[in-house]
Design an enzyme around this catalytic site. Structure first.
Site, short mmCIF file in Angstrom:
data_model
loop_
_atom_site.label_atom_id
_atom_site.label_comp_id
_atom_site.label_asym_id
_atom_site.label_seq_id
_atom_site.Cartn_x
_atom_site.Cartn_y
_atom_site.Cartn_z
N VAL A 72 0.96 -1.29 0.14
CA VAL A 72 -0.09 0.12 0.16
C VAL A 72 0.78 1.16 -0.07
O VAL A 72 0.03 2.79 -0.54
CB VAL A 72 -1.11 -0.36 0.84
CG1 VAL A 72 -2.06 1.38 1.06
CG2 VAL A 72 -2.15 -1.27 1.47
N ARG A 92 11.33 -0.89 8.09
CA ARG A 92 12.51 -1.07 8.97
C ARG A 92 13.56 -1.98 8.49
O ARG A 92 14.51 -1.53 9.54
CB ARG A 92 11.28 -2.05 9.29
CG ARG A 92 11.97 -3.84 10.80
CD ARG A 92 10.43 -4.03 11.03
NE ARG A 92 9.95 -5.17 9.73
CZ ARG A 92 8.88 -5.50 9.78
NH1 ARG A 92 7.83 -5.76 10.62
NH2 ARG A 92 7.63 -5.75 8.72
N LYS A 114 -6.07 -1.23 10.20
CA LYS A 114 -7.57 -2.03 10.67
C LYS A 114 -7.70 -2.77 11.97
O LYS A 114 -8.26 -2.80 12.85
CB LYS A 114 -8.24 -2.96 9.30
CG LYS A 114 -8.64 -4.28 9.68
CD LYS A 114 -7.42 -4.13 8.41
CE LYS A 114 -7.26 -3.66 6.73
NZ LYS A 114 -5.89 -3.97 6.53
N ILE A 136 -13.70 1.72 -1.12
CA ILE A 136 -15.24 2.07 -1.64
C ILE A 136 -14.38 3.20 0.20
O ILE A 136 -14.66 2.93 1.08
CB ILE A 136 -15.85 1.00 -1.07
CG1 ILE A 136 -15.66 -0.25 -2.09
CG2 ILE A 136 -17.35 1.55 -0.48
CD1 ILE A 136 -16.18 -1.44 -2.10
N GLY A 183 -0.61 -10.49 -5.59
CA GLY A 183 -0.25 -9.55 -4.03
C GLY A 183 -1.60 -9.38 -3.41
O GLY A 183 -1.72 -8.20 -2.76
N LYS A 205 -12.72 -4.82 10.33
CA LYS A 205 -13.11 -3.94 9.20
C LYS A 205 -14.79 -3.78 9.73
O LYS A 205 -15.05 -2.67 10.13
CB LYS A 205 -13.17 -4.60 7.85
CG LYS A 205 -12.16 -4.26 6.89
CD LYS A 205 -11.74 -5.12 5.90
CE LYS A 205 -10.17 -5.11 5.31
NZ LYS A 205 -10.06 -5.37 3.78
#
Length: 395
Positions: free
Chosen positions: A15, A39, A96, A127, A178, A196
Site C-alpha cells: 500500500v 524497518r 484495521k 470504497i 499480491g 473492518k
C-alpha cells in the site's frame, strides 16, 4: 492546517508503494512525501526517496504536517498514531487491526488534542464506506450493513466457483498477484473482515464491540463437498461481514461464509472487489462496489484521506454520543449449513430445528436453525475440528 501537505510515511509495503506511485503519476502539487520510515533500510526499493529507519527523523522534522501510517505491525502502528495525535499532527492510518482493538481510546485522544485521525482506507479499499456512513447515513433509518470486505478471500472464491480452480491453486495465485499475504490466515480465516466490520459498526451504529465477542469463521476448511452443495442449491459461497439491527436498540454482528443466492447484489461481486449493501427503512438497499485489495486502489483511498486533511476534515462520531445508543446481542437465530465428520461434532451445535440432513461414507451435513450465541460459545472448538459452517439465508 496549511494547504500543502508534507508527509512523513511509515511503511513501504504494497500500500505504501501504491500511494507513492499514485502521487507520482498524478503529479500532486499540494502533497509530497518528504521521508519514509521503514524497518530495513538496506532493502532495495527501486525508487528515489528519502528513506530512514529512525522514527525521530519524521517526528523531529518540524516541516512534516501529516503522518501516514501503513505498516502491518498493529502495536507499532498504535504507537505511531498515538504519538502523532499527542504531537497534534493529523494522521492517516490503514491498520484495521490496530483500529479494531484501540478505536475507543483513539477517539478520546482525538477529542483531547483536537487532531484528526482518518482511516477510510482501512475498511473497504477504494470504497469510501466510512465517510458515507458518517455523513449520509447518520440517522435512525439505517438497518444493516452487509458485504464482502476482504478482496483476497473473494478472489479465491471467485476462482473456485468461476474457473473450477482448486482452493490451493487459487490461494497461490492470490499470493502471486499480491492480493494475499504469505501468511493468508488473517484473510481466509475472517479476521481481516472482522476488524473492518468493527470499524464500520462504530460509524454505522455508534457501537464498539470487542473482537472476541463476535462470531468469526472463514473459508480455510471449505472443501469440494461444500462447493458441490452450493452449486446444487444454485448458490455461491462468499465470506460475509454483517451488522444488523435485530430489535429495539440492539444489533447483531458476525463474519462467516454465506450461501448467497443469485438475486443478491454480492452474488456477482468477483475477484478482488468488495461489495457493501447498506439497508435502511424507507429507502431500501443501496450498493457500493469497488476494488478491495491491491496497492493502487488502497493507496488511492489513502490519498483521499490525505486530501480530506487539507480541508481539516474530522470524523464527528455523532452516533457515539446519540441519546438512542444501541447494544450488541447474540440472541438471534439463523439458519446454517454444517458439514461435519463425526456424530460427536454435532454436540457442539445446539440446533433448535434441523430441516435437512444427509449422510454417506465420506460426506455428512445438516441444515438447521440455531442461535448466534451458541455458535460464538463454540467458536474456538469449531475451528479445531474438520468442519465447515456457513450461514444459509432463507431468501
Amino acid at each position: 492546517m496549511s494547504k500543502s501537505l508534507v508527509v512523513g510515511l511509515f511503511g513501504f509495503g504494497n500500500v505504501g508503494r501504491g500511494l507513492f506511485d499514485v502521487l507520482d503519476k498524478i503529479g500532486a502539487e499540494n502533497a509530497r512525501i518528504k521521508r519514509i520510515c521503514v524497518r530495513d533500510i538496506r532493502k532495495p526499493r527501486g525508487v528515489e526517496a528519502d528513506f530512514t529507519d529512525n522514527p525521530e527523523d519524521i517526528f523531529g522534522d518540524a516541516e512534516i504536517n501529516l503522518i501516514v501510517e501503513l505498516i502491518d505491525d498493529a502495536e507499532a502502528a498504535y504507537g505511531i498514531v498515538c504519538r502523532a495525535l499527542r504531537n497534534r499532527i493529523p494522521v492517516v492510518s490503514g491498520n484495521k487491526k490496530m483500529l479494531a482493538y484501540h478505536i475507543g481510546e483513539l477517539i478520546e485522544l482525538q477529542r483531547e488534542t483536537s487532531t484528526a485521525l482518518l482511516y477510510d482506507a482501512s475498511a473497504c479499499g477504494s470504497i469510501p464506506v466510512i465517510r458515507n456512513l458518517e455523513e449520509y447515513y447518520d440517522n435512525d433509518l439505517l438497518v444493516s450493513v452487509k458485504g464482502i470486505l476482504n478482496g483476497s478471500s473473494n478472489f479465491i472464491l471467485s476462482k473456485i466457483f468461476n474457473e473450477n480452480m482448486s482452493y490451493d491453486t487459487a490461494l497461490k495465485l492470490a499470493q502471486d498477484l499480491g492480493f494475499a499475504e504469505s501468511d493468508p490466515s488473517l484473510d481466509i480465516d475472517g479476521y481481516d473482515s472482522l476488524f473492518k466490520l468493527i470499524i464500520v459498526t462504530v460509524h454505522a451504529f455508534g457501537c464498539y464491540v470487542e473482537p472476541d465477542r463476535i462470531f468469526t469463521y472463514g473459508i480455510s476448511s471449505m472443501n469440494d463437498a461444500d462447493i458441490r452443495f452450493a452449486n446444487e442449491k444454485d448458490r455461491r459461497i462468499k465470506l460475509v461481514a454483517h451488522v444488523e439491527k435485530v430489535g429495539d436498540g440492539k444489533i447483531a454482528m458476525s463474519v462467516m461464509p454465506q450461501l448467497i443466492s443469485r438475486d443478491k447484489y454480492i452474488y456477482s461481486v468477483e475477484d478482488e472487489f468488495n461489495g457493501v449493501v447498506i439497508k435502511g427503512r424507507f429507502y431500501g438497499k443501496q450498493f457500493m462496489f469497488g476494488r478491495g485489495a491491491g496497492g493502487h486502489p488502497t493507496g488511492s483511498a489513502v490519498l483521499s484521506d490525505m486530501t480530506a486533511c487539507l480541508y481539516d476534515y474530522r470524523y464527528e462520531y455523532k452516533k457515539l454520543s446519540d441519546h438512542a445508543r444501541v447494544e450488541y446481542t447474540t440472541d438471534v437465530s439463523l439458519r446454517i449449513y454444517l458439514r461435519y465428520s463425526a456424530d460427536d461434532d454435532l454436540s457442539l451445535f445446539r440446533f433448535d430445528r434441523i430441516s435437512e440432513r444427509y449422510e454417506s461414507d465420506d460426506y455428512r451435513y445438516v441444515v438447521g436453525e440455531l442461535s448466534l450465541a451458541s455458535l460464538l460459545a463454540s467458536n474456538d472448538e469449531i475451528r479445531r475440528r474438520n468442519l465447515f459452517v456457513a450461514a444459509y439465508p432463507d431468501d
